[in-house]
Design an enzyme around this catalytic site. Structure first.
Site, PDB file in Angstrom:
ATOM      1  N   CYS A 113       0.835  -1.141   0.092  1.00 34.51           N
ATOM      2  CA  CYS A 113       0.131  -0.018   0.180  1.00 34.51           C
ATOM      3  C   CYS A 113       0.925   1.286   0.102  1.00 34.51           C
ATOM      4  O   CYS A 113       1.893   1.130   0.682  1.00 34.51           O
ATOM      5  CB  CYS A 113      -1.129  -0.140   1.450  1.00 34.51           C
ATOM      6  SG  CYS A 113      -2.041   1.315   1.315  1.00 34.51           S
ATOM      7  N   HIS A 155      -8.924  -3.757  -2.444  1.00 31.49           N
ATOM      8  CA  HIS A 155      -7.996  -2.987  -1.478  1.00 31.49           C
ATOM      9  C   HIS A 155      -8.397  -1.482  -1.585  1.00 31.49           C
ATOM     10  O   HIS A 155      -8.526  -1.058  -0.454  1.00 31.49           O
ATOM     11  CB  HIS A 155      -6.604  -3.171  -2.227  1.00 31.49           C
ATOM     12  CG  HIS A 155      -5.670  -2.422  -1.251  1.00 31.49           C
ATOM     13  ND1 HIS A 155      -4.521  -3.117  -0.656  1.00 31.49           N
ATOM     14  CD2 HIS A 155      -5.008  -1.126  -1.410  1.00 31.49           C
ATOM     15  CE1 HIS A 155      -3.626  -2.351  -0.247  1.00 31.49           C
ATOM     16  NE2 HIS A 155      -4.207  -0.971  -0.629  1.00 31.49           N
ATOM     17  N   GLU A 156      -8.614  -0.859  -2.832  1.00 36.23           N
ATOM     18  CA  GLU A 156      -8.768   0.254  -2.886  1.00 36.23           C
ATOM     19  C   GLU A 156     -10.195   0.862  -2.079  1.00 36.23           C
ATOM     20  O   GLU A 156     -10.358   1.662  -1.601  1.00 36.23           O
ATOM     21  CB  GLU A 156      -8.881   0.900  -4.201  1.00 36.23           C
ATOM     22  CG  GLU A 156      -7.752   1.005  -5.009  1.00 36.23           C
ATOM     23  CD  GLU A 156      -6.362   1.364  -4.204  1.00 36.23           C
ATOM     24  OE1 GLU A 156      -6.637   2.494  -3.473  1.00 36.23           O
ATOM     25  OE2 GLU A 156      -5.242   0.778  -4.326  1.00 36.23           O
ATOM     26  N   HIS A 159      -9.965   1.253   1.397  1.00 33.52           N
ATOM     27  CA  HIS A 159      -9.530   2.366   1.840  1.00 33.52           C
ATOM     28  C   HIS A 159     -10.784   3.647   2.092  1.00 33.52           C
ATOM     29  O   HIS A 159     -10.789   4.577   3.016  1.00 33.52           O
ATOM     30  CB  HIS A 159      -8.830   3.254   0.714  1.00 33.52           C
ATOM     31  CG  HIS A 159      -7.246   2.879   0.791  1.00 33.52           C
ATOM     32  ND1 HIS A 159      -6.400   3.122   2.184  1.00 33.52           N
ATOM     33  CD2 HIS A 159      -6.471   1.946  -0.070  1.00 33.52           C
ATOM     34  CE1 HIS A 159      -5.192   2.778   1.811  1.00 33.52           C
ATOM     35  NE2 HIS A 159      -5.115   2.112   0.732  1.00 33.52           N
TER      36      HIS A 159
HETATM   37 ZN   LIG Z   1      -3.489   1.100  -0.096  1.00 33.43          ZN
END
Ligand SMILES: [Zn+2]
Length: 202
Positions: A113, A155-156, A159
């Site tokens: 990341c 993954h995004e 966030h």
């Molecule tokens: Zn990330």
């Protein structure tokens, strides 16, 4: 314009992002700047909280995964030519995304990341997703993705939900990297790109 990337320890990374609309001030410029920032840091995805904005916006460009790594002997077998073609052109902006479904059998993939420099860990996720989102022209889409494309999106997406990949590793591994995370949060671990360390106001 390349923006500094917020690193681990900044509370903005823990906020659930707010939905935005077409009139969000400076949206086109922000998207442009986020692409510049992501490419500059050699990332395949970047979410708005990583540039300090707790809104439901992230972007991905998965084309680097399509490049053949000459040093890796197994790489040739990793993707079929069709898959490679799909990865090459996979560049998208996701606004107000909502994952509708995640299915399949859990698989591990080594994730990193841009907000957590120099740490990579295997993360288990489900391989197939269905996601609703708006593109940069605010056209609505509902699409299915799988494999490495789904992985980057998941993954995004985390966030904009205030989650980080380090939340998903075993307690043992988290303990192993606790010192490094602390160092990142106080600016003791530097990245190859511009970062921003959180300084609490006294
Ligand atoms: Zn990330």
């Amino acid at each position: 314009m390349v923006l500094p990337i917020v690193v681990y320890g900044d509370p903005v990374l823990r906020k659930v992002g707010e939905e935005i609309n077409k009139d969000y001030p400076g949206l086109d410029q922000l998207i442009k700047d986020m692409f510049d920032t992501m490419y500059n840091a050699k990332g395949v995805g970047l979410a708005a909280p990583q540039v300090g904005k707790a809104i439901r916006l992230f972007l991905v460009d998965i084309s680097p995964f399509a490049e053949v790594d000459e040093d890796d002997e197994d790489e040739d077998d990793e993707f079929t030519p069709e898959q490679r073609k799909e990865l090459e052109k996979f560049k998208k902006v996701f606004i107000n995304a909502k994952i509708l479904k995640e299915v399949g059998e859990e698989w591990a993939f080594s994730e990193g990341c841009l907000s957590i420099p120099r740490i990579r860990e295997n993360v288990n996720r489900l391989p197939d997703i269905e996601i609703e989102y708006y593109d940069y022209k605010f056209k609505k889409h509902v699409e299915k993705f799988s494999g490495v494309i789904a992985r980057v999106i998941q993954h995004e997406y985390d966030h904009i939900e205030g989650k980080l990949f380090t939340d998903k590793i075993s307690p043992f591994k988290r303990k192993m990297i606790a010192g490094k995370l602390k160092d990142i949060s106080i600016g003791k671990i530097s990245a190859d790109y511009k970062t921003r360390v959180y300084r609490p106001k006294k």
